[in-house]
Enzyme design. Structure first.
Site, PDB file in Angstrom:
ATOM      1  N   SER A  16       0.969  -1.093   0.076  1.00  0.00           N
ATOM      2  CA  SER A  16       0.067   0.010   0.185  1.00  0.00           C
ATOM      3  C   SER A  16       0.985   1.169  -0.012  1.00  0.00           C
ATOM      4  CB  SER A  16      -0.920  -0.173   1.267  1.00  0.00           C
ATOM      5  OG  SER A  16      -1.485   1.226   1.514  1.00  0.00           O
ATOM      6  N   TYR A  44      -1.668  -0.645  10.650  1.00  0.00           N
ATOM      7  CA  TYR A  44      -1.993  -0.828   9.164  1.00  0.00           C
ATOM      8  C   TYR A  44      -0.580  -0.902   8.607  1.00  0.00           C
ATOM      9  CZ  TYR A  44      -4.018  -0.989   4.558  1.00  0.00           C
ATOM     10  OH  TYR A  44      -4.074  -1.194   3.179  1.00  0.00           O
TER      11      TYR A  44
END
Ligand SMILES: NC(=O)c1ccc[n+]([C@@H]2O[C@H](COP(=O)([O-])OP(=O)(O)OC[C@H]3O[C@@H](n4cnc5c(N)ncnc54)[C@H](OP(=O)(O)O)[C@@H]3O)[C@@H](O)[C@H]2O)c1
Length: 250
Positions: A145, A158
């Site tokens: 990501s 995350y």
């Protein structure tokens, strides 16, 4: 193996294929002639998708898989090899993003992200690597990501999982040189999927949902990145792709 676009006829296992990026990749790869083997927990979604792709003339199978269970990921990959004789690509895509501030102490969500986003990817590697070593060919695609490159408040855990995906992918890249295996990390920015629904912290969730509503691009953007990496000649290894919506600043 001579293949149109280096995709046709390839056996591609995709985790998290029941929605979002995984589903979009399955659709585009199937349209390009790949055989797709879909893994996720929601049986109805992957079965419906496999049925739809098969109806359109593609080859697709759905295997209910929880990527936090090593034996289930092994069964997913084994099923692909049993049905189609080999595994050319695994896309370790399953993930969740329940962002919150560390001070909220949502420890169960930290555990969950570590289990799915990191261990799930490792289990995918563990299941596919022995086959690819024997084949002396293969391609492991891991989904990181922008959060694997940038950290902000609320994204600590995350981002830690997505940094981890990049770290283990780079180690993997170096280790699999003897086996002719390619490795790609794809790091998307905001893409319109069900991902923000995994946020349980109301203020954080609202901020991220507004941000996605403002800038997110369609999931097909990810699918095209997968196709780009896969369709290179076998001696070209696209190691990293980072893409964002044109409007996304950080
Ligand atoms: N959308 C974005 O903006 C964005 C940006 C960067 C990176 N990513 C990454 O892209 C990946 C896919 O996310 P998405 O955006 O497509 O979100 P999504 O629409 O919520 O899809 C997530 C997928 O992961 C699967 N999944 C979750 N837990 C699982 C488990 N325990 N076992 C098996 N599958 C599981 C879900 O399937 P089931 O619920 O059916 O199991 C679903 O298919 C994630 O790794 C995410 O971190 C997304």
């Amino acid at each position: 193996m001579a293949m149109r676009n280096n995709i046709e006829g390839k056996v591609v296992v995709i985790t998290g294929a029941s929605s979002g990026l995984g589903e979009a990749a399955a659709r585009l790869l199937s349209a390009e002639g790949a055989i797709v083997v879909l893994g996720a927990r929601r049986a109805d979604r992957i079965q419906a998708l496999a049925g739809e792709l098969t109806k359109r003339g593609g080859k697709a199978a759905a295997i209910v898989t929880d990527v936090t269970q090593c034996d289930q990921v092994q069964k997913l990959v084994d099923a692909a090899v049993q049905a189609y004789g080999r595994i050319d690509v695994i896309i370790n895509n399953a993930g969740l993003m329940p962002q919150s501030l560390l001070e909220s102490l949502k420890i169960d969500e930290w555990d969950r992200m570590i289990d799915v986003n990191i261990k799930g990817v490792l289990y995918g590697i563990a299941a596919a690597l022995p086959y690819m070593q024997r084949q002396k060919a293969g391609h492991i695609i891991n989904v990181s990501s922008v959060a694997g490159h940038k950290v902000g408040p609320g994204s600590s855990v995350y981002a830690a999982t997505k940094y981890a995906v990049r770290a283990l992918s780079e180690g993997l890249r170096q280790e699999v040189k003897p086996y002719n295996i390619r490795t790609t990390v794809i790091s998307p920015g905001a893409v319109a999927t069900e991902l923000p629904n995994t946020i349980t912290d109301a203020p954080v969730g609202e901020r991220i949902k507004n941000f996605y509503a403002d800038v997110a691009i369609p999931a097909d953007s990810f699918a095209r990145a997968v196709v780009f990496a896969m369709s290179q000649p076998d001696d070209v290894d696209v190691n990293e792709i980072l893409f964002r919506p044109t409007r996304q600043e950080i």
